[in-house]
Design a protein around this motif. Sequence first.
Motif, short mmCIF file in Angstrom:
data_model
loop_
_atom_site.label_atom_id
_atom_site.label_comp_id
_atom_site.label_asym_id
_atom_site.label_seq_id
_atom_site.Cartn_x
_atom_site.Cartn_y
_atom_site.Cartn_z
N VAL A 113 -7.14 -38.20 23.94
CA VAL A 113 -6.18 -38.07 24.68
C VAL A 113 -5.61 -36.62 25.14
CG1 VAL A 113 -4.02 -38.76 24.59
CG2 VAL A 113 -5.08 -40.49 23.76
N VAL A 114 -5.44 -35.60 24.48
CA VAL A 114 -4.78 -34.98 24.75
C VAL A 114 -5.59 -33.35 25.26
CG1 VAL A 114 -2.55 -35.42 23.48
CG2 VAL A 114 -4.17 -33.41 21.95
N THR A 115 -7.46 -33.30 24.75
CA THR A 115 -7.95 -32.94 25.22
C THR A 115 -9.39 -32.95 26.00
OG1 THR A 115 -10.02 -32.66 23.26
CG2 THR A 115 -8.00 -31.29 22.89
N PRO A 116 -10.00 -31.96 26.96
CA PRO A 116 -11.07 -32.62 27.17
C PRO A 116 -12.20 -32.35 27.07
CG PRO A 116 -9.83 -30.17 28.46
CD PRO A 116 -9.10 -30.50 27.38
N LYS A 117 -13.26 -32.64 27.03
CA LYS A 117 -13.87 -33.48 26.41
C LYS A 117 -15.22 -31.53 26.76
CE LYS A 117 -16.21 -38.18 26.36
NZ LYS A 117 -16.54 -38.41 26.94
N ASP A 118 -15.20 -30.98 27.49
CA ASP A 118 -15.79 -29.90 27.61
C ASP A 118 -14.82 -28.25 26.87
OD1 ASP A 118 -13.28 -29.55 29.93
OD2 ASP A 118 -14.93 -28.63 31.46
N LEU A 119 -13.99 -28.86 26.61
CA LEU A 119 -13.07 -27.70 25.92
C LEU A 119 -13.61 -27.53 24.03
CD1 LEU A 119 -10.57 -25.74 25.46
CD2 LEU A 119 -9.18 -27.13 24.31
N PRO A 120 -14.73 -26.37 23.67
CA PRO A 120 -14.54 -26.27 22.40
C PRO A 120 -13.51 -26.61 21.25
CG PRO A 120 -16.06 -24.77 24.11
CD PRO A 120 -14.36 -24.99 24.52
N LEU A 121 -13.90 -27.16 20.51
CA LEU A 121 -13.23 -27.26 19.59
C LEU A 121 -13.55 -27.03 17.95
CD1 LEU A 121 -10.96 -30.46 20.91
CD2 LEU A 121 -9.91 -27.62 20.97
N TYR A 122 -12.67 -26.52 17.05
CA TYR A 122 -13.56 -26.60 16.10
C TYR A 122 -12.04 -27.39 14.95
CZ TYR A 122 -12.50 -25.01 10.66
OH TYR A 122 -12.44 -25.33 9.92
N PHE A 123 -11.96 -27.96 13.53
CA PHE A 123 -11.10 -28.25 12.85
C PHE A 123 -11.40 -28.46 11.58
CE2 PHE A 123 -13.53 -32.31 14.90
CZ PHE A 123 -12.93 -32.08 16.22
N GLY A 124 -10.36 -27.94 10.75
CA GLY A 124 -10.44 -27.63 9.65
C GLY A 124 -10.44 -26.22 9.18
N LYS A 125 -10.59 -25.84 7.83
CA LYS A 125 -9.78 -24.54 6.85
C LYS A 125 -10.26 -23.40 7.92
CE LYS A 125 -8.24 -22.63 3.27
NZ LYS A 125 -8.19 -22.74 1.93
N THR A 126 -9.90 -22.53 8.09
CA THR A 126 -10.28 -21.41 8.35
C THR A 126 -9.92 -20.08 8.38
OG1 THR A 126 -10.70 -22.02 10.83
CG2 THR A 126 -11.31 -19.34 10.50
N ILE A 127 -10.99 -18.83 7.25
CA ILE A 127 -11.32 -17.80 6.34
C ILE A 127 -11.60 -17.04 7.60
CG2 ILE A 127 -11.70 -17.08 3.84
CD1 ILE A 127 -10.25 -19.92 4.21
#
Length: 160
Positions: A113-127
């Motif tokens: 709902v809140v993000t456009p399909k063409d915006l690259p997204l990562y979800f998870g834990k980052t180190i």
Amino acid sequence: WEEVVLILFVESERQSFLRALTATWLQKLDPKVALVFAGNVGLRLPALLATRPRTTIYIHKGKDGYSNLDEKVHEAFRFALQRFPTSRFIFKVDDDSYLIPYNLGEFLMSLSVVTPKDLPLYFGKTICNNKTGMAAAGFEQFCHAQGGCYGLNRAAAELL
């Protein structure tokens, strides 16, 4: 759910984990979710998974273990992009993780709902680390994904 792909890495000595996954959270997973089981030659799925729709095996080229995990993950993401061309979200899930499908669905619904399909997204834990070798290569900081479950949307996965 047809836009979701879960990649589960199964090391050869841990194939018994597949029975545990099948007996627990995989039973609650919508059959529209695509499953990719990544492993070495000889990977066999229990009968319940072998007959499940949108389920496939990806045989990676590397040896079992963590020494070349980054390469195996990249290959598996590329495989998932090609095998499931309408996928929007791709997750790497460890074989010893317990996923709660309802929570994942709620998260993805709000994300859609809140993000456009063409915006690259990562979800998870980052180190992030300051490793000497990375600094010598011109990187101030080296960051990578870590944890039992992390994912990318299609726009980010296509950048791999």
